[in-house]
Design an enzyme around this catalytic site. Sequence first.
Site, PDB file in Angstrom:
ATOM      1  N   TYR A   1      18.217  -3.548   3.473  1.00  0.00           N
ATOM      2  CA  TYR A   1      17.740  -4.680   3.282  1.00  0.00           C
ATOM      3  C   TYR A   1      16.472  -4.838   4.227  1.00  0.00           C
ATOM      4  O   TYR A   1      17.138  -4.677   5.352  1.00  0.00           O
ATOM      5  CB  TYR A   1      17.895  -5.784   2.527  1.00  0.00           C
TER       6      TYR A   1
ATOM      7  N   GLU B   1      13.510  -7.428   4.345  1.00  0.00           N
ATOM      8  CA  GLU B   1      12.236  -8.441   4.723  1.00  0.00           C
ATOM      9  C   GLU B   1      11.946  -8.465   5.524  1.00  0.00           C
ATOM     10  O   GLU B   1      13.030  -9.111   6.950  1.00  0.00           O
ATOM     11  CB  GLU B   1      13.279  -9.370   3.278  1.00  0.00           C
TER      12      GLU B   1
ATOM     13  N   ASP C   1     -10.954   0.504  -3.658  1.00  0.00           N
ATOM     14  CA  ASP C   1      -9.605   0.772  -3.454  1.00  0.00           C
ATOM     15  C   ASP C   1      -9.648   2.198  -3.526  1.00  0.00           C
ATOM     16  O   ASP C   1      -9.978   2.669  -4.493  1.00  0.00           O
ATOM     17  CB  ASP C   1      -9.320   0.107  -5.232  1.00  0.00           C
TER      18      ASP C   1
ATOM     19  N   THR D   1      -3.087   4.423  -3.039  1.00  0.00           N
ATOM     20  CA  THR D   1      -1.613   4.078  -3.818  1.00  0.00           C
ATOM     21  C   THR D   1      -1.395   5.780  -2.322  1.00  0.00           C
ATOM     22  O   THR D   1      -2.494   6.237  -2.120  1.00  0.00           O
ATOM     23  CB  THR D   1      -0.878   5.166  -4.644  1.00  0.00           C
TER      24      THR D   1
ATOM     25  N   LYS E   1      -1.115  10.368  -4.986  1.00  0.00           N
ATOM     26  CA  LYS E   1      -2.269  11.129  -5.778  1.00  0.00           C
ATOM     27  C   LYS E   1      -2.762  11.942  -4.714  1.00  0.00           C
ATOM     28  O   LYS E   1      -1.899  13.117  -4.396  1.00  0.00           O
ATOM     29  CB  LYS E   1      -3.468  10.239  -6.300  1.00  0.00           C
TER      30      LYS E   1
ATOM     31  N   ARG F   1       5.334   7.408  -4.600  1.00  0.00           N
ATOM     32  CA  ARG F   1       4.394   6.751  -5.189  1.00  0.00           C
ATOM     33  C   ARG F   1       5.305   4.945  -4.674  1.00  0.00           C
ATOM     34  O   ARG F   1       5.900   5.674  -4.460  1.00  0.00           O
ATOM     35  CB  ARG F   1       5.366   6.342  -7.023  1.00  0.00           C
TER      36      ARG F   1
END
Length: 435
Positions: free
Chosen positions: A67, A69, A218, A244, A247, A253
């Site tokens: 974790y 954060e 984008d 992203t 691609k 991903r």
Amino acid sequence: MGVSEIQQSTIAESEAANTLAATDPDLWRLIQSEQHRQATTLELIASENHTSPAVMAAVGTCLTNKYAEGYPGARYYGGCQYVDGVENLARNRAKELFNCQHVNVQPHSGAQANAAVFFALLDQGDTYASLVLADGGHLSHGMKINISGKYYWPVHYPLNYDPQAKDFEQIDYDAVRKVCLEHKPKMVLCGYSAYPRVIDFRRFREIADECGALLMADVAHIAGLIAGGVHPSPFPHCHVVTTTTHKTLRGPRGGMIMTNDEALAKKIDKAVFPGIQGGPLIHVIAGKAVCFGEALKPSFKQYAKQVVKNAQALAGALMDKGYRLASGGTDNHLMLVDLRSRDENLTGAEAEKWLEAAGIIVNKNGIPQDPRPPRVTSGLRLGTPATTTRGLEQEQMVQLADWIDQVLTGKGSQSVTVDVRRQVEALCERYPLPH
Ligand code: DSN
């Protein structure tokens, strides 16, 4: 080495795989089947690619346990000294790759990246402008049932729909200006999921400036082409850029947000965490770091160039066979095939199914102003990022166009499908996945 031998050796070499195979054989069988599917079919879905084993190795590590954060140097948990290094490495490589000053590598996906930008830069009910969704936009650019359409107010600009125009089915910049001057959006959004032409970011910025809007791009689809220098960069024109990483960029991903504006960067960081996400996926961020490192190598420029060359070869060969492509061709990695030009009754849904049976994986896609609904469509979207990763070049693209035509004119006939499938598998053996 053949496809099955590579699979066998990959399996044998991977201790983790052996463990998974032993501890969860049901899941392992599914993963093996998917690997076999990917190895023995040709992937023409424009948004998919084959990552390197190094990317996959990074994603499958102990980093998934942590974790973290917050951001490097300012976490809410102890024990973050190494994951800070991972996130900084990813950020620094991305900054170098895209020549920008601030990067947030935490968005879990492109849609999350877009949602974070909206949350950071717009207030509920604010107006923004984006492309008519059915003509190449993305659901996170204003679909009514998406957060972008429910909590904000999208107005849409069109393509040029005049068949006589030189820029038929391309962005109509005069129309974009008109829509923006009329609605005075707070933000103008460019960058698309099914647009085969170069985006003129400079022109968009002029329009945004004229109506006092921020400009967001984008670039999920074209990020690898930008990184590889075969599509103009959104910087310095755009205030904020989302993408992203899986691609054309060929990473794991995930999503990412970039900007050169310090004040916007602060708002964006807050919007990602704690605005819309909790703990970052550090193992995926590690995969992003690997991907950016790979994209910084000269060989990636060659790859990006070849993606575009292959798209042009595939587009040319399909047009030679009588298929009309939306906008008359492609400048990037994808094309939209208007199936009606070959057979008035043929739908995207049928074509997708028949091609899949022959080992050619595509997605049905609406073409601009498509009268058929999204689950049927009159078109196919074809892209070359994944086949180029396998090493295919123009010659094989011409072959691929021929197979596509055989399958579609054969209307799914068993004998044609079996024959093409056999040839596709043979080609896949010659051009294995990255290993
Ligand atoms: N689903 C992606 C695509 O196929 O273009 C966009 O996120």
